[in-house]
Design a protein around this motif. Structure first.
Motif, short mmCIF file in Angstrom:
data_model
loop_
_atom_site.label_atom_id
_atom_site.label_comp_id
_atom_site.label_asym_id
_atom_site.label_seq_id
_atom_site.Cartn_x
_atom_site.Cartn_y
_atom_site.Cartn_z
N ARG A 193 50.78 45.70 40.00
CA ARG A 193 50.34 45.11 41.26
C ARG A 193 51.20 43.92 41.72
O ARG A 193 50.77 43.15 42.58
CB ARG A 193 48.87 44.67 41.14
CG ARG A 193 47.92 45.83 40.82
CD ARG A 193 46.48 45.38 40.79
NE ARG A 193 46.04 44.91 42.10
CZ ARG A 193 44.85 44.33 42.31
NH1 ARG A 193 44.02 44.12 41.30
NH2 ARG A 193 44.52 43.94 43.53
N ILE A 194 52.40 43.78 41.17
CA ILE A 194 53.29 42.70 41.62
C ILE A 194 53.49 42.80 43.13
O ILE A 194 53.78 43.87 43.67
CB ILE A 194 54.65 42.77 40.90
CG1 ILE A 194 54.51 42.47 39.41
CG2 ILE A 194 55.65 41.81 41.53
CD1 ILE A 194 54.17 41.04 39.08
N ALA A 239 44.17 37.30 44.82
CA ALA A 239 43.30 36.12 44.79
C ALA A 239 43.25 35.47 46.15
O ALA A 239 44.01 35.84 47.07
CB ALA A 239 43.80 35.12 43.75
N SER A 240 42.36 34.51 46.29
CA SER A 240 42.29 33.72 47.51
C SER A 240 43.64 33.05 47.79
O SER A 240 44.38 32.71 46.87
CB SER A 240 41.20 32.65 47.36
OG SER A 240 41.38 31.59 48.27
N SER A 241 43.94 32.86 49.06
CA SER A 241 45.20 32.20 49.44
C SER A 241 45.27 30.76 48.92
O SER A 241 46.34 30.16 48.86
CB SER A 241 45.36 32.19 50.96
OG SER A 241 45.44 33.52 51.45
N GLY A 271 47.70 33.33 46.20
CA GLY A 271 46.92 34.57 46.12
C GLY A 271 47.71 35.81 45.80
O GLY A 271 47.12 36.86 45.52
N VAL A 272 49.04 35.75 45.81
CA VAL A 272 49.88 36.94 45.62
C VAL A 272 50.41 36.97 44.18
O VAL A 272 50.95 35.97 43.69
CB VAL A 272 51.06 36.95 46.61
CG1 VAL A 272 51.97 38.16 46.35
CG2 VAL A 272 50.53 36.99 48.04
N ILE A 278 36.28 36.82 41.21
CA ILE A 278 35.97 35.42 41.48
C ILE A 278 37.17 34.71 42.09
O ILE A 278 37.05 33.91 43.02
CB ILE A 278 35.53 34.70 40.19
CG1 ILE A 278 34.20 35.26 39.69
CG2 ILE A 278 35.44 33.19 40.40
CD1 ILE A 278 33.05 35.12 40.64
N LEU A 279 38.38 35.01 41.60
CA LEU A 279 39.58 34.41 42.17
C LEU A 279 39.73 34.72 43.65
O LEU A 279 40.28 33.94 44.41
CB LEU A 279 40.83 34.89 41.43
CG LEU A 279 41.18 34.26 40.09
CD1 LEU A 279 42.58 34.68 39.67
CD2 LEU A 279 41.09 32.74 40.13
#
Length: 461
Positions: free
Chosen positions: A263-264, A269-271, A306-307, A413-414
């Motif tokens: 998933r790279i 996750a959230s920004s 997030g990335v 959660i992230l």
């Protein structure tokens, strides 16, 4: 010190027709003290030495053997055993230079202090905890220091020498009031000498643990349900380490045991979330100058705004991925082969003040200190105990509550964290994986999780 010429011959024999080979030499001095129930329960002082010999061959298989001897003939015998797998050939391996990397300045190296001084540290902590309240029922104080001298020589011509140093004091206090029993725990340590206790005396560590256990005796049980939770920076990065961090280790991702595999470049996750692992944070418990494969590490940004950006690699996982290692090959001792491990892993600070985050919650739970728990590292599902928690009511901290747990899925959660504090706090520990433990620290700023399952304890009154 092993002569470069002899090391070259041993590595050449082990390498055979393989891809890579190395020797890891280690000399260790340690002191381990446990003071329990007002008496010296365990005392271990000693030294150990040994060598591990590794070869990576064929379809990236690993052959590994170790011995507690530095004798060249003993190591050559191990190399011959490995050569039965890697094949026999003649390769000239040249050692270009011997690199000696001095450890950062330590004012009071533990190996130079007396045993009596270390026992006195433990007794002072015990006495302080015992004196905190008549409701203190049990105190256990653990002290551990470890000094390593390591040498790594490999088939790429590397010859590097360095040191590792760790100091740890941990206090666990059990309090009792009627049928109610509560526990407080507080550790202090790092890649540092005994000067750490000049800034934070053992009595202070003990009182923190005791006061936490005493406070929770009076607290009502926590309410259960789904609600907002604020994790304080003081709670440390237990969640990021257990529920997320292991999934970012390259071997688990490569084997498909991580939700982040393949998933790279994706938003995971959230920004507001940036996750970093940085072995170069001096004096933190996960600090090292070069990893256990001789590679100089750098701060590794794993998740940026997030990335998903990267994984933690050792040489083997990097070879499989066609990349260079980013210096996260670690091992417990010469008895173990290196594998990808975390060091100092943390969520980077964000734009919000801790006070602002608490004010934003109408009704929820504030977690000041996280305890132990259980994690499925493949899915990221977790359950953690809260050892010190408070209700949040109308944006203000309310009464303490006991027996709370929080449960959820780390990767999910992230993605929903919507406020990140501008502070940063660390906790320390020893991370276990594949049967070996290494020193680490985990950190986070104050975080707001808008919705998570909180479990309330059964009232013991």
């Amino acid at each position: 010190m092993m002569e470069p010429e002899k090391a070259s011959k041993i590595i050449s024999k082990a390498l055979g027709r393989g891809h890579f080979a190395d020797i890891y030499l280690e000399e260790t001095e340690t002191t381990f003290i446990v003071y329990d129930n007002d008496r010296l329960e365990k005392l271990v002082c000693g030294s150990d030495k040994g060598a591990g010999l590794r070869a990576i061959y064929g379809d990236y298989h690993t052959a590994y053997a170790y011995t507690n001897s530095f004798a060249p003939e003993e190591l050559m015998s191990l190399a011959e055993s490995l050569a039965r797998l890697t094949g026999s050939t003649q390769k000239n391996i040249t050692i270009d230079e011997i690199k000696k990397i001095p450890f950062p300045e330590v004012k009071r190296p533990p190996q130079e202090e007396s045993l009596a001084f270390k026992i006195d540290l433990v007794k002072k902590a015990n006495q302080a905890a015992r004196g905190a309240s008549p409701e203190v029922a049990q105190v256990q104080v653990t002290y551990h220091d470890l000094h390593k001298k390591i040498t790594i020589v490999n088939s790429e011509g590397l010859y590097i020498k360095g040191e590792r140093l760790y100091t740890l004091l941990a206090v666990q206090v059990v309090t009792k009031r009627g049928e109610v029993i509560q526990t407080g725990y507080e550790p202090l340590g790092g890649a540092i000498g005994l000067e750490i206790f000049e800034k934070t005396p053992p009595e202070e560590i003990a009182l923190k643990a005791a006061q936490r256990a005493i406070l929770m005796l009076s607290a009502p049980k926590a309410p259960g349900g789904t609600m907002p939770v604020v994790l304080s920076a003081e709670a440390g990065g237990t969640m990021i380490h257990e529920a997320v961090g292991h999934g970012l280790e390259a071997d688990l991702a490569e084997e498909g045991f991580s939700v982040y595999a393949g998933r790279i470049g994706e938003k995971v996750a959230s920004s507001l979330i940036t996750v970093i692992d940085d072995p170069t944070l001096m004096y933190q418990r996960g600090y090292y100058q070069f990893d256990d494969e001789g590679i100089f590490p750098e701060k590794t940004v794993l998740i940026e705004n997030g990335v998903l950006k990267d994984f933690l690699y050792d040489r083997l996982s990097a070879m499989k991925a066609g990349k260079d290692s980013n210096g996260h090959g670690r091992r417990e001792s010469y008895r173990f082969r290196p594998i990808p491990r975390m060091s100092n892993t943390y969520i980077a600070p964000g734009p919000h003040s801790p006070e602002e985050i608490i004010r934003s919650v109408d009704k929820g739970l504030f977690v000041k200190k996280m305890g132990g728990g259980q994690v499925d590292t493949i899915s990221g599902n977790f359950v953690f105990e809260v050892t010190e928690g408070y209700l949040i009511e109308k944006g203000l901290l309310g009464e303490p509550v006991r027996g709370a747990t929080i449960s959820g899925n780390g990767p999910q959660i992230l993605q929903i964290i919507d406020m990140v504090g501008n502070d940063l706090g660390f906790t320390i520990g020893t991370c276990g994986k594949d049967g070996q433990g290494v020193p680490v620290s985990d950190g986070q700023p104050t975080l707001r999780i808008p919705e998570i399952v909180v479990g309330g304890a059964i009232d013991q009154k």
